[in-house]
Design a protein around this motif. Sequence first.
Motif, PDB file in Angstrom:
ATOM      1  N   ALA A  72      95.049  69.752 -60.426  1.00 60.56           N
ATOM      2  CA  ALA A  72      94.838  68.412 -60.723  1.00 60.56           C
ATOM      3  C   ALA A  72      94.190  67.614 -59.760  1.00 60.56           C
ATOM      4  O   ALA A  72      94.477  67.534 -58.660  1.00 60.56           O
ATOM      5  N   ILE A  73      93.150  66.991 -60.328  1.00 60.07           N
ATOM      6  CA  ILE A  73      92.296  66.668 -59.381  1.00 60.07           C
ATOM      7  C   ILE A  73      91.790  65.135 -59.917  1.00 60.07           C
ATOM      8  O   ILE A  73      91.339  64.824 -61.109  1.00 60.07           O
ATOM      9  N   PRO A  74      91.977  63.990 -59.151  1.00 63.28           N
ATOM     10  CA  PRO A  74      91.838  62.744 -59.589  1.00 63.28           C
ATOM     11  C   PRO A  74      90.631  62.653 -59.840  1.00 63.28           C
ATOM     12  O   PRO A  74      89.516  62.946 -59.327  1.00 63.28           O
ATOM     13  N   ASP A  75      90.341  61.730 -61.179  1.00 67.04           N
ATOM     14  CA  ASP A  75      88.892  61.747 -61.267  1.00 67.04           C
ATOM     15  C   ASP A  75      88.151  60.516 -60.524  1.00 67.04           C
ATOM     16  O   ASP A  75      88.842  59.888 -59.895  1.00 67.04           O
ATOM     17  N   LEU A  76      86.888  60.630 -60.368  1.00 63.59           N
ATOM     18  CA  LEU A  76      86.137  59.662 -59.448  1.00 63.59           C
ATOM     19  C   LEU A  76      86.375  57.976 -59.802  1.00 63.59           C
ATOM     20  O   LEU A  76      86.363  57.182 -59.145  1.00 63.59           O
ATOM     21  N   ASN A  77      87.060  57.721 -61.223  1.00 65.19           N
ATOM     22  CA  ASN A  77      87.037  56.490 -61.708  1.00 65.19           C
ATOM     23  C   ASN A  77      88.638  56.087 -60.919  1.00 65.19           C
ATOM     24  O   ASN A  77      89.267  54.942 -61.157  1.00 65.19           O
ATOM     25  N   LYS A  78      89.362  57.030 -60.428  1.00 59.39           N
ATOM     26  CA  LYS A  78      90.667  56.774 -60.055  1.00 59.39           C
ATOM     27  C   LYS A  78      91.828  56.374 -60.800  1.00 59.39           C
ATOM     28  O   LYS A  78      92.653  56.178 -60.609  1.00 59.39           O
ATOM     29  N   LYS A  79      91.420  56.344 -62.197  1.00 60.13           N
ATOM     30  CA  LYS A  79      91.969  56.044 -63.274  1.00 60.13           C
ATOM     31  C   LYS A  79      92.755  57.305 -63.962  1.00 60.13           C
ATOM     32  O   LYS A  79      93.880  57.147 -64.549  1.00 60.13           O
ATOM     33  N   ASP A  80      92.147  58.089 -63.841  1.00 62.61           N
ATOM     34  CA  ASP A  80      92.495  59.438 -64.887  1.00 62.61           C
ATOM     35  C   ASP A  80      92.719  60.695 -63.907  1.00 62.61           C
ATOM     36  O   ASP A  80      92.256  60.858 -62.478  1.00 62.61           O
ATOM     37  N   LEU A  81      93.509  61.717 -64.301  1.00 62.90           N
ATOM     38  CA  LEU A  81      93.746  63.206 -63.689  1.00 62.90           C
ATOM     39  C   LEU A  81      93.027  64.068 -64.542  1.00 62.90           C
ATOM     40  O   LEU A  81      93.174  64.307 -65.668  1.00 62.90           O
TER      41      LEU A  81
END
Length: 204
Positions: free
Chosen positions: A174-183
């Motif tokens: 599970a890696i946070p997306d670069l947009n910091k809103k999605d996983l």
Amino acid sequence: FITYVAVSKEGGVCSALAVSKDLNKWKRKGIIFQEQNKDAVLFPEKIKVKYAALNRPETAFAFRRPHIWISYSNDLIYWGREKSLLDTRENSWEDERNGAGAPPVRTKEGWLVIYHGLKRGTEKKEYSAGAVLLDLKNPEKIIARTPRNRPLIKPERIYEREGFIDNVVFPTAAIPDLNKKDLLIYSGGADSVVTVKKISFADI
């Protein structure tokens, strides 16, 4: 650090540890959890000066269902202070067993853990994914958990329902997306393919 399952006639099925500085050359550190203890994932930082790991010990003694435990270590090799953390739930998507999938992700609200659960029906078994939120300072405290009647992700696509093992969604990263809103949740699909799904933290 990578935790992985090691299998041999001498050691059985165990969890082991490998270490690398460049992801090219690896040093195997050996077994860290004994036979029939799998699904070991490390917290990405120390908890009160100790390393912490989620794992799942199993036994042939049918008293409780295999489920997630938490353990602590000073050196990543010798583990102790084990405690049962996340038990299975009857009549749920994780009534047979559960286990850690992806390493915990730090959020403002707590440690977010994407884990797997097995539901064994009369005709088929089904692996789905759920989420649990643990307290940042005390990960033995459960803040929130996916409902028993609705997993976060269940096998619905054809590549999850049909394959080497049917009806499997098995999360491993599970890696946070670069947009910091999605996983971004990476999973095994039917033990045949690797999938990725983008789910917002808000939805989780």
